[in-house]
Design a protein around this motif. Sequence first.
Motif, PDB file in Angstrom:
ATOM      1  N   GLY A  58       0.798  -1.106   0.113  1.00 16.50           N
ATOM      2  CA  GLY A  58       0.004   0.074  -0.217  1.00 16.50           C
ATOM      3  C   GLY A  58       0.785   1.296  -0.030  1.00 16.50           C
ATOM      4  O   GLY A  58       0.176   2.456   0.153  1.00 16.50           O
ATOM      5  N   ALA A  59       2.173   1.179  -0.190  1.00 17.47           N
ATOM      6  CA  ALA A  59       3.052   2.565  -0.109  1.00 17.47           C
ATOM      7  C   ALA A  59       2.794   3.249  -1.128  1.00 17.47           C
ATOM      8  O   ALA A  59       2.818   4.723  -0.752  1.00 17.47           O
ATOM      9  CB  ALA A  59       4.635   2.032  -0.040  1.00 17.47           C
ATOM     10  N   ASN A  60       2.368   2.885  -2.177  1.00 12.16           N
ATOM     11  CA  ASN A  60       2.181   4.157  -3.447  1.00 12.16           C
ATOM     12  C   ASN A  60       0.585   4.115  -3.469  1.00 12.16           C
ATOM     13  O   ASN A  60       0.422   4.815  -4.720  1.00 12.16           O
ATOM     14  CB  ASN A  60       2.830   3.502  -4.493  1.00 12.16           C
ATOM     15  N   SER A  61      -0.195   3.779  -2.632  1.00 12.22           N
ATOM     16  CA  SER A  61      -1.591   4.232  -2.476  1.00 12.22           C
ATOM     17  C   SER A  61      -2.368   3.602  -3.913  1.00 12.22           C
ATOM     18  O   SER A  61      -3.605   3.981  -3.974  1.00 12.22           O
ATOM     19  CB  SER A  61      -1.866   5.503  -2.611  1.00 12.22           C
ATOM     20  N   LYS A  62      -1.562   2.845  -4.470  1.00 11.32           N
ATOM     21  CA  LYS A  62      -2.523   2.213  -5.503  1.00 11.32           C
ATOM     22  C   LYS A  62      -1.906   0.534  -5.890  1.00 11.32           C
ATOM     23  O   LYS A  62      -0.457   0.327  -5.719  1.00 11.32           O
ATOM     24  CB  LYS A  62      -2.056   2.817  -7.107  1.00 11.32           C
ATOM     25  N   ILE A  63      -3.081  -0.267  -5.525  1.00  7.20           N
ATOM     26  CA  ILE A  63      -2.726  -1.752  -5.284  1.00  7.20           C
ATOM     27  C   ILE A  63      -2.941  -2.336  -6.727  1.00  7.20           C
ATOM     28  O   ILE A  63      -3.847  -2.209  -7.371  1.00  7.20           O
ATOM     29  CB  ILE A  63      -3.749  -2.314  -4.316  1.00  7.20           C
ATOM     30  N   ALA A  64      -1.868  -2.875  -7.228  1.00  9.33           N
ATOM     31  CA  ALA A  64      -1.857  -3.527  -8.739  1.00  9.33           C
ATOM     32  C   ALA A  64      -2.503  -4.851  -8.342  1.00  9.33           C
ATOM     33  O   ALA A  64      -2.548  -5.723  -7.314  1.00  9.33           O
ATOM     34  CB  ALA A  64      -0.441  -3.582  -9.251  1.00  9.33           C
ATOM     35  N   ASP A  65      -2.917  -5.621  -9.383  1.00  6.74           N
ATOM     36  CA  ASP A  65      -3.513  -6.882  -9.380  1.00  6.74           C
ATOM     37  C   ASP A  65      -2.780  -7.987  -8.777  1.00  6.74           C
ATOM     38  O   ASP A  65      -3.454  -8.635  -8.009  1.00  6.74           O
ATOM     39  CB  ASP A  65      -4.029  -7.216 -10.751  1.00  6.74           C
ATOM     40  N   ASP A  66      -1.489  -7.893  -9.153  1.00  2.00           N
ATOM     41  CA  ASP A  66      -0.408  -8.689  -8.598  1.00  2.00           C
ATOM     42  C   ASP A  66      -0.285  -8.433  -7.233  1.00  2.00           C
ATOM     43  O   ASP A  66      -0.229  -9.836  -6.690  1.00  2.00           O
ATOM     44  CB  ASP A  66       0.846  -8.729  -9.426  1.00  2.00           C
ATOM     45  N   GLU A  67      -0.473  -7.386  -6.704  1.00  2.00           N
ATOM     46  CA  GLU A  67      -0.117  -7.029  -5.208  1.00  2.00           C
ATOM     47  C   GLU A  67      -1.455  -7.813  -4.540  1.00  2.00           C
ATOM     48  O   GLU A  67      -1.477  -8.528  -3.381  1.00  2.00           O
ATOM     49  CB  GLU A  67      -0.052  -5.718  -4.989  1.00  2.00           C
ATOM     50  N   ALA A  68      -2.563  -7.363  -5.068  1.00  5.71           N
ATOM     51  CA  ALA A  68      -3.814  -8.057  -4.437  1.00  5.71           C
ATOM     52  C   ALA A  68      -3.776  -9.564  -4.478  1.00  5.71           C
ATOM     53  O   ALA A  68      -4.512 -10.177  -3.518  1.00  5.71           O
ATOM     54  CB  ALA A  68      -5.005  -7.350  -5.090  1.00  5.71           C
ATOM     55  N   LEU A  69      -3.697 -10.044  -5.378  1.00 11.24           N
ATOM     56  CA  LEU A  69      -3.420 -11.525  -5.555  1.00 11.24           C
ATOM     57  C   LEU A  69      -2.349 -11.895  -4.637  1.00 11.24           C
ATOM     58  O   LEU A  69      -2.699 -13.084  -4.095  1.00 11.24           O
ATOM     59  CB  LEU A  69      -2.952 -12.061  -7.097  1.00 11.24           C
ATOM     60  N   LEU A  70      -1.329 -11.416  -4.396  1.00  8.86           N
ATOM     61  CA  LEU A  70      -0.220 -11.944  -3.366  1.00  8.86           C
ATOM     62  C   LEU A  70      -0.480 -11.745  -1.998  1.00  8.86           C
ATOM     63  O   LEU A  70      -0.846 -12.841  -1.315  1.00  8.86           O
ATOM     64  CB  LEU A  70       0.929 -11.216  -3.496  1.00  8.86           C
ATOM     65  N   ALA A 121       7.718  -8.878  -1.250  1.00  9.09           N
ATOM     66  CA  ALA A 121       6.360  -7.997  -1.684  1.00  9.09           C
ATOM     67  C   ALA A 121       6.643  -7.004  -2.662  1.00  9.09           C
ATOM     68  O   ALA A 121       5.675  -6.704  -3.530  1.00  9.09           O
ATOM     69  CB  ALA A 121       5.548  -7.859  -0.429  1.00  9.09           C
ATOM     70  N   ALA A 122       7.463  -6.274  -2.345  1.00 11.96           N
ATOM     71  CA  ALA A 122       7.875  -4.961  -3.156  1.00 11.96           C
ATOM     72  C   ALA A 122       7.947  -5.208  -4.633  1.00 11.96           C
ATOM     73  O   ALA A 122       7.770  -4.505  -5.357  1.00 11.96           O
ATOM     74  CB  ALA A 122       8.944  -4.148  -2.578  1.00 11.96           C
ATOM     75  N   THR A 123       8.353  -6.422  -5.073  1.00 13.11           N
ATOM     76  CA  THR A 123       8.870  -6.938  -6.246  1.00 13.11           C
ATOM     77  C   THR A 123       7.706  -7.482  -7.233  1.00 13.11           C
ATOM     78  O   THR A 123       7.861  -7.747  -8.144  1.00 13.11           O
ATOM     79  CB  THR A 123      10.237  -7.618  -6.351  1.00 13.11           C
ATOM     80  N   VAL A 124       6.726  -7.951  -6.534  1.00 10.29           N
ATOM     81  CA  VAL A 124       5.824  -8.682  -7.131  1.00 10.29           C
ATOM     82  C   VAL A 124       5.080  -7.946  -8.332  1.00 10.29           C
ATOM     83  O   VAL A 124       4.646  -8.797  -9.208  1.00 10.29           O
ATOM     84  CB  VAL A 124       4.482  -9.039  -6.196  1.00 10.29           C
ATOM     85  N   ASP A 125       4.695  -6.701  -8.335  1.00 10.98           N
ATOM     86  CA  ASP A 125       4.296  -6.007  -9.535  1.00 10.98           C
ATOM     87  C   ASP A 125       5.445  -5.438 -10.483  1.00 10.98           C
ATOM     88  O   ASP A 125       4.929  -4.551 -11.148  1.00 10.98           O
ATOM     89  CB  ASP A 125       3.343  -5.003  -9.202  1.00 10.98           C
ATOM     90  N   GLY A 126       6.663  -5.955 -10.268  1.00  7.55           N
ATOM     91  CA  GLY A 126       7.995  -4.976 -11.221  1.00  7.55           C
ATOM     92  C   GLY A 126       8.852  -4.490 -10.225  1.00  7.55           C
ATOM     93  O   GLY A 126       9.117  -4.846  -9.052  1.00  7.55           O
TER      94      GLY A 126
END
Length: 146
Positions: A58-70, A121-126
Amino acid sequence: MVGVPLAVLLNRYTTLLAGRHARAVLRNEARVIELAEGMSRNSRHPQLMLWVAWLVIGANSKIADDEALLMRHLVRLVRERHEVVDEQLAHVIAIDPAEVWKRVDAEPGDLGDVLDAAERAATVDGDVNSREKAVLTELRERCRRG
């Protein structure tokens, strides 16, 4: 006479594209599940790991699909493997960093597993963005103090 062969060719082409897309989606989901399994398996602090992972995601206030899936798979795996269910975290929408830091500071001993999970966790979306890097830097500092 051109219509039927052209339709067959287009159907074949779109079916191939759909199949490739489905494989890519499934391969990505398998990658995220594998990441979550490793994080859960290596965790000595599963409840804290969930809080820290959610803070990083949640650090960047936008949750990517891969982050939600993780997070979805992490919560499931922590419940299944470690028998940890955190009702308080389940109701958190916008995570308060102060609450997470309080939990980190209260945990004795080596928190290397939590730091490792946070980095994953920080790298899950790139690539890791600047806000995620800031959270990881703060976590490293707090883990060194403990």
